[in-house]
Design a protein around this motif. Structure first.
Motif: not given
Ligand SMILES: Nc1ncnc2c1ncn2[C@@H]1O[C@H](COP(=O)(O)OP(=O)(O)OP(=O)(O)O)[C@@H](O)[C@H]1O
Ligand SMILES: [Mg+2]
Length: 256
Positions: A151, A138, A162, A91, A159, A97
């Motif tokens: 992030a 999301m 994500l 990320v 994380k 995000v």
């Protein structure tokens, strides 16, 4: 019944004198939630690297849907529908995000990034649909409230979530997850497991490398065990758990 989706033949990869991967034959079945376990250094990540094109094998072949992908580049393999996550997440700390998800979904390589900036007005519609996709992801991951967080502000577990989102937005047929639960707290672990099971129920073939054995035993339909690069067991979770070679591999080696 499951059917063959991918197979590897005589796959070998060494680093210096270390045999990282040495697998004669391995078939992965369509829509079978398969976990790959083994002590540290067993070759799990290297196997993912070879399958997803991030490392080149010394010898052997890899077929995906009967197509020989042995020498294919990572982006080509991803375009065929096979997407991976990384043990150390990729990320972008300085993006939010939302931006992380949109970037992952955009398919924009560094080469074409400049081009896409010049053509910005034309890109507007595309960007809107990309944003919609990101919002949908999301929502699925229950991280809408973090949309505008950078992030770098996320916890390790968030994380990981994500990172999972960045792969889901690419609408994969096959998802290779390298330790999706590492460093994740128990509550978030449960949430991630539910998400993985849902993805599997939605028809995505999941291959998961994971050290959390309880989690592996709970959700996997099949468990493959590697030790020192080789396959030492392959079967139902319960069979593998009771397998003598597996118990020895875990007790005898590794630094866990
Ligand atoms: N790029 C590299 N250069 C040199 N050696 C490497 C490289 N990548 C992996 N290795 C070695 O290959 C072996 C297999 O490593 P790999 O990362 O695939 O193990 P792993 O099963 O994923 O371990 P872990 O559970 O700790 O993530 C190890 O001995 C490792 O040190
Ligand atoms: Mg690894």
């Amino acid at each position: 019944m499951s059917s063959s989706l991918m197979r590897v033949n005589n796959l070998k990869k060494s680093f210096g004198g270390v045999k990282a991967v040495d697998i004669d034959n391995l078939i992965f079945n369509k829509n079978e939630l398969t976990s790959i376990i083994g002590p540290n250094g067993a070759g799990k990540t290297t196997l993912f690297d070879l399958i997803s094109g991030f490392q080149e094998e010394d010898s052997g072949e890899i077929f995906y849907q009967e197509k020989n992908i042995t020498k294919s580049q990572p982006h080509k393999i991803a375009r065929l529908g096979m997407v991976r996550t990384f043990q150390l997440t990729k990320v972008f700390d300085r993006m939010t995000v939302l931006e992380n998800l949109m970037f992952a979904g955009s398919n924009i390589s560094n080469d074409s990034l400049f081009q896409s900036i010049i053509q910005f007005p034309k890109q507007k519609n595309y960007e809107n649909s990309l944003e919609e996709e990101a919002l949908r992801v999301m929502k699925d991951l229950n991280i809408e409230q973090m949309s505008n967080a950078y992030a770098r502000e996320l916890s390790g577990g968030q994380k990981k979530l994500l990172e999972l989102g960045r792969s889901i937005i690419r609408k994969p047929d096959v998802l290779l997850l390298d330790e999706p639960l590492a460093g994740v707290n128990p509550k978030l672990t449960e949430e991630i497991l539910e998400i993985i099971e849902k993805l599997s129920n939605d028809g995505i073939t999941i291959l998961m490398v994971e050290h959390n054995i309880e989690a592996v035993m709970k959700i996997s339909e099949r468990v493959i065990v590697l030790a020192e690069g080789s396959l030492i067991a392959d079967g139902l979770p319960q069979e593998v758990r009771e397998n003598k070679k597996v118990i020895e591999a875990y007790l005898g080696g590794g630094d866990e």
